[in-house]
Write an enzyme that holds these catalytic residues in place. Structure first.
Site, PDB file in Angstrom:
ATOM      1  N   LYS A   1       0.879  -1.058  -0.115  1.00 33.66           N
ATOM      2  CA  LYS A   1      -0.009   0.044   0.065  1.00 33.66           C
ATOM      3  C   LYS A   1       0.865   1.156  -0.057  1.00 33.66           C
ATOM      4  CE  LYS A   1      -4.554  -0.659   1.725  1.00 33.66           C
ATOM      5  NZ  LYS A   1      -5.617  -0.455   2.910  1.00 33.66           N
TER       6      LYS A   1
ATOM      7  N   ARG B   1     -25.906  -3.874   4.976  1.00 31.37           N
ATOM      8  CA  ARG B   1     -25.357  -5.458   4.590  1.00 31.37           C
ATOM      9  C   ARG B   1     -26.109  -6.256   5.730  1.00 31.37           C
ATOM     10  NH1 ARG B   1     -19.611  -5.349   1.963  1.00 31.37           N
ATOM     11  NH2 ARG B   1     -20.903  -6.531   0.550  1.00 31.37           N
TER      12      ARG B   1
ATOM     13  N   GLU C   1     -19.908  -7.539   8.470  1.00 30.25           N
ATOM     14  CA  GLU C   1     -20.991  -6.794   9.208  1.00 30.25           C
ATOM     15  C   GLU C   1     -22.239  -7.719   9.610  1.00 30.25           C
ATOM     16  OE1 GLU C   1     -18.927  -3.618   6.521  1.00 30.25           O
ATOM     17  OE2 GLU C   1     -19.922  -5.803   6.229  1.00 30.25           O
TER      18      GLU C   1
END
Length: 636
Positions: free
Chosen positions: A281, A395, A367
């Site tokens: 990253k 979700r 979630e």
């Protein structure tokens, strides 16, 4: 001349030399960093996949071949290579290009994304549709290691292995630690074991062994176990092989030549293939490499130093207020635990995680699991708070309803980023939670108007022995002085903040501040309006609202939520139940997906700013009321 500027299409990459491709990757990085330094955005993820993006467009023939990005945080280089260089400076701005892939924006964006873990399922659907109509295009899904923690990703992997379609899934892994020697060997093996020669030899050897009488099949099984052992020794490929994928990797995601060779080989393989790519990253921009979490989603910053530019200052953010308040509550009650889904910093729980590591759970991007896990904790005496962005709790709707509310368990839902959130656009606006939560039995739903009321909401969540949700916006509080003692709010009780004789504005959440401003402006014009902070979407303060309706005969509701099924709808239902024919005007988010822009710009565009309220209330109040006209309206 700039290589990026002279690209006619991604297919031009096929004509470039390795040296030119390398120079192009540097140009892409510079452009991305320069732009995001001004606009803000998802920097670290996009910098990590520059080489992978160039390699994909070099090998594939988009847009005929489909490149499906997961979440889309990492798609900036993709946008630059597919004709959006001139507009790239408008990234995440009002009427500009989206920060995520968007089908309406470009034919190269084959699927709208913004929430995680959708790429494998979507790509598999595209592959199945291709086969149904006799197509031949390649379909490639790129998914990050973080997104792979979601159950949806594993559901997609499971069916992909079962259907056995031609599909390439690229695992963009920027977390796994692997020594350079092992990585180099694995990369070498992956490239050679996917070459045409090796694949042909493997197929011929399989046919030969199967054809041998008596012990041919035993030898074939032995060969397979040997291959699996070799892969398992150097790589985590056994997991994906169990799903029915051919596993390839890990491959260095910043070695462009290796990536191109491997992708060329993999694209010719039949059936589902998983290519494991190791990336870093923030690669190529030292500040982002050193602090990828900060530069994951970052505001404007100084290009030279990497220092993030300070905001306009002011009060503490609602997120920080929530985090501190939950820490204080946890210090008083050891039953309090906190749960988040890969967003400890984003939801303000970092301090909680440090002070109470045994009472903090980060479940990854999962979630649904977070909610049902919280239900399990609550069923055995604990008081969990699940801290999520409002848009992400969507979700887990079934888990909220079935696992928490049906059992009336004391789980608190702290919904950050409620309402219009700004530059992330329609996938991130939290403007549907009133509508998808308020109809669920047993659930209490409070929406604080300021940071003090937010602290009171946190305390109220512990006082309620059942499901409790509270929603708060992105941004800073109002800078109010904190009282010595924070007390819970009586459930279902609103608060009248301003008197008025000509009508009443019933507002909730951030709408309360705009309502007060509008009432003050209209007072100067001779229109006297009361302002009520309803505080609760559910239960409503029936007595207070009925009194205001009967007293003034005109109600205005203000909410930063979809009008359909929202707070204003709840007020209309109350009036209908009581048989009250009251002139009612509703302000809220219209029946449309709202694009990106600053919160202020979007409130103006949706008619939720003070000026819009003043204009439309003035017009509505001035209308004559013949008996044959409806008694309600919407300000859209």
């Amino acid at each position: 001349m700039s290589i990026l500027k002279r690209l006619e299409s991604p297919r031009t990459l096929k004509q470039l030399s390795q040296e030119e491709l390398k120079a192009l990757t540097e140009e892409l990085r510079d452009t991305i960093v320069d732009t995001v330094a001004v606009t803000g955005g998802h920097l670290a993820s996009s910098l990590g996949v520059v080489e992978l993006t160039v390699a994909l467009h070099r090998v594939l023939n988009a847009p005929e071949d489909k490149i499906v990005w997961d979440v889309g945080h990492q798609a900036y280089a993709h946008k630059l290579l597919t004709g959006r260089l001139e507009r790239f400076g408008s990234l995440r701005q009002l009427d500009g290009i989206s920060g995520f892939p968007k089908r309406a924006e470009s034919p190269y964006d084959c699927f709208d994304v913004g929430h995680s873990s959708t790429s494998i399922s979507a790509a598999l659907g595209m592959a199945a549709a291709r086969d149904a109509r006799g197509g031949s295009e390649k379909v490639v899904a790129i998914i990050g290691d973080g997104s792979l923690t979601s159950g949806l990703a594993f559901e997609g992997l499971n069916q992909a292995g079962h259907l056995n379609r031609d599909l390439v899934v690229i695992l963009n892994d920027n977390e796994m630690s692997i020594s350079p020697n092992v990585g180099a060997l694995a990369s070498f093996l992956s490239r050679k074991m996917t070459s045409d020669l090796f694949v042909r030899l493997k197929k011929d050897a399989k046919s030969f062994l199967v054809g041998m009488p008596h012990f041919g099949k035993d030898l074939l099984n032995l060969a397979r176990r040997a291959e699996d052992s070799l892969k398992g020794f150097f790589t985590p490929g056994m997991l994906f092989e169990a799903f029915g994928f051919d596993y390839v990797g890990p491959v260095d995601g910043h070695r462009l030549d290796d990536l191109i060779e491997t992708l060329e080989n993999v694209s010719r393989l039949k059936g589902p293939v998983l290519l494991h790519v190791l990336t870093k990253k923030g690669n190529g921009y030292p500040p982002a490499e050193q602090n990828p979490a900060l530069f994951h989603g970052v505001g404007p910053f100084d290009r030279a130093s990497g220092e993030v530019k300070s905001s306009k200052g002011g009060a503490e953010s609602y997120t920080a207020v929530f985090g501190k308040s939950l820490v204080e509550l946890a210090q008083q009650d050891d039953r309090v635990v906190a749960i988040t889904a890969a967003m400890a910093e984003g939801t303000g729980l970092k301090e909680f995680s440090e002070k109470f590591p045994d009472r903090f759970y980060d479940v990854g991007i999962a979630e649904q699991h977070a909610v049902t896990f919280a239900a399990g904790l609550a069923s055995h005496g604990l008081r969990p708070t699940v801290a999520l962005y409002s848009t992400f709790l969507q979700r887990a709707y079934d888990n909220v309803l079935h696992d928490v509310c049906l059992q009336n368990l004391p789980v608190a839902f702290a919904l950050d980023r409620g309402g219009l959130v700004g530059a992330d656009g329609p996938t991130h606006h939290g403007v549907f939670d009133y509508s998808y939560l308020r109809h669920i039995p047993n659930l209490t739903f409070m929406v604080p108007r300021d940071e003090i009321e937010l602290e009171r909401a946190v305390h109220t969540s512990l006082a309620v022995d059942g499901p409790f949700a509270y929603r708060y916006p992105r941004g800073n509080g109002l800078g109010l002085a904190r009282p010595e003692k924070i007390l819970p709010v009586p459930v279902g009780k609103g608060e009248k903040l301003r008197n008025g004789k000509d009508g009443s504005i019933i507002a909730i959440g951030v709408g309360v501040a705009a309502a007060l401003q509008a009432a003050e402006c209209l007072e100067l014009e001779g229109l006297s309006l009361a302002v009520v902070d309803a505080r609760f979407v559910k239960p409503l303060d029936r007595g207070l609202l009925i009194d205001e309706a009967c007293r003034t005969g005109l109600l205005v509701t203000v909410e930063e939520n979809a009008l359909q099924g929202g707070f204003g709808s709840a007020v209309l239902e109350l009036l209908a139940d009581e048989g009250l024919a009251v002139r009612t005007l509703r302000f809220g988010v219209p029946d449309a997906f709202i694009e990106q822009g600053s919160q202020e710009e979007l409130r103006q565009r949706t008619g939720l700013d003070c000026d819009s309220l003043v204009r439309k209330i003035r017009e509505f109040a001035a209308q004559a009321q013949p008996k044959d006209l409806p008694v309600s309206g919407t300000a859209v």
